[in-house]
Design an enzyme around this catalytic site. Structure first.
Site, PDB file in Angstrom:
ATOM      1  N   GLU A 295       0.802  -1.229   0.000  1.00  0.00           N
ATOM      2  CA  GLU A 295       0.000   0.000   0.000  1.00  0.00           C
ATOM      3  C   GLU A 295       0.833   1.276   0.000  1.00  0.00           C
ATOM      4  O   GLU A 295       0.463   2.266  -0.641  1.00  0.00           O
ATOM      5  CB  GLU A 295      -0.950  -0.001   1.209  1.00  0.00           C
ATOM      6  CG  GLU A 295      -2.112  -0.956   1.084  1.00  0.00           C
ATOM      7  CD  GLU A 295      -1.754  -2.400   1.345  1.00  0.00           C
ATOM      8  OE1 GLU A 295      -2.595  -3.282   1.077  1.00  0.00           O
ATOM      9  OE2 GLU A 295      -0.628  -2.657   1.832  1.00  0.00           O
TER      10      GLU A 295
ATOM     11  N   PHE B 127      -6.302  -0.550   5.091  1.00  0.00           N
ATOM     12  CA  PHE B 127      -4.897  -0.648   4.701  1.00  0.00           C
ATOM     13  C   PHE B 127      -4.434   0.584   3.925  1.00  0.00           C
ATOM     14  O   PHE B 127      -3.290   1.022   4.077  1.00  0.00           O
ATOM     15  CB  PHE B 127      -4.668  -1.909   3.887  1.00  0.00           C
ATOM     16  CG  PHE B 127      -5.087  -3.166   4.593  1.00  0.00           C
ATOM     17  CD1 PHE B 127      -4.683  -3.409   5.903  1.00  0.00           C
ATOM     18  CD2 PHE B 127      -5.904  -4.095   3.973  1.00  0.00           C
ATOM     19  CE1 PHE B 127      -5.081  -4.561   6.571  1.00  0.00           C
ATOM     20  CE2 PHE B 127      -6.302  -5.242   4.636  1.00  0.00           C
ATOM     21  CZ  PHE B 127      -5.899  -5.486   5.938  1.00  0.00           C
TER      22      PHE B 127
END
Length: 322
Positions: free
Chosen positions: A62, A87
């Site tokens: 991410e 996330f």
């Protein structure tokens, strides 16, 4: 025999998001999508099929995903960076702060499956801190649409807005509340129901529960105002102050912690501009356990009936008009 009132059709806001994204993608070749091994959960399969060269899947990385989005924006493209809200915000907060907000990069952050939408995957997957993390960052509008109509309008707005945006979308089906021709305006609340006894304010998946709670209150002779406050930053201060003056009490509800979210933002406004009795409903400062989003919202006192009960209790705290 009394006729049974049919339940309203429920819509997955992700469907509205991708429908607009694909339409805009056909009109503007600068639009690209970036995701974190989430083509399926972001519903980007259609976009990938149409323009495989315009979808970047970085895998479960991410921080890298947000950095790639910033780089694409710096290169003149219009990236929609899509990933699970828990996330996207939790793992990538430094990149969102430095690469997106501080740099004022023209990146659209799409946090999907927000709140407790991942339900059975438990506390690690609940995204009940993302309002708190993102709304403190300068340059970053924070938006949680209440239905598929507002989602579509917000995506259209975001694509034409020059700057970063955080758009928070659930996967839990919700009924449509706004008119089909709705136009999204940043920082503007929508009046869904008027009343003078109390104001109920929510966004995202909680807005339709507030409407139901207002209907229950109406049956008790209590007229509740309902505001859909999709924009957490910037807030519609005028609507909040008017609600405080007109109704004398404000009740908020959100699929988020009671700390740092929509209720906290509204409380900051109320205490400085128009102090009235107020209560914040949400996850009460705990790690929300495993369970479906609907079950957990009910467990945390946000069923329509529980919201109505909280409203009745709050009304008793209003100063006497005598």
């Amino acid at each position: 025999m009394n006729a049974v009132t049919p339940s309203p059709k429920l819509h997955d806001c992700r469907d509205a998001f991708v429908a607009v994204l694909e339409r805009l993608g056909a009109e503007n070749s600068r639009i690209v999508a970036v995701c974190n091994d989430s083509v399926g959960s972001s519903k980007l399969g259609g976009f990938k099929a149409k323009w495989p060269e315009r979808l970047v899947n970085v895998g479960i990385a991410e921080q890298n995903m947000v950095g790639v989005g910033a780089g694409l924006a710096n290169g003149g493209l219009l990236p929609f960076v899509c990933g699970a809200a828990c996330f996207l915000t939790g793992r990538s907060l430094e990149q969102i702060k430095a690469d997106i907000a501080y740099s004022n990069a023209n990146v659209k952050l799409i946090g999907i499956s927000s709140g407790m939408a991942y339900g059975e995957l438990g506390p690690t997957h609940h995204s009940i801190e993302d309002f708190a993390w993102t709304r403190v960052l300068p340059n970053l509008p924070v938006i949680a649409p209440c239905d598929s109509i507002e989602t579509a309008a917000a995506v259209e707005w975001a694509a034409n807005f020059d700057g970063p945006v955080f758009l928070r979308l659930s996967r839990v089906g919700v009924p449509d509340l706004l008119p089909a021709n709705h136009t999204f305006e940043l920082g503007k609340a929508n009046l869904l129901r008027d009343g003078d006894a109390i104001t109920l304010i929510a966004n995202g998946t909680l807005t339709h529960r507030m409407v139901k709670a207002a209907e229950l209150l109406d049956a008790k002779g209590i007229e509740a105002r309902v505001l859909n406050m999709a924009t957490v930053r910037p807030l519609d201060v005028d609507a909040i102050v008017k609600a405080a003056h007109d109704t004398g009490a404000i009740l908020t509800a959100e699929e988020h912690s009671v700390y740092g979210g929509l209720g906290s933002a509204i409380a900051e406004c109320v205490v400085t501009e128009a102090p009235v009795p107020m209560k914040i409903l949400g996850v009460p400062g705990v790690f929300a356990p495993t369970g479906s989003a609907e079950f957990l919202l009910d467990e945390f006192g946000m069923s329509p009936a529980a919201i109505a009960d909280a409203a009745v209790a709050l009304i008793t705290r209003k100063p006497s008009q005598a």
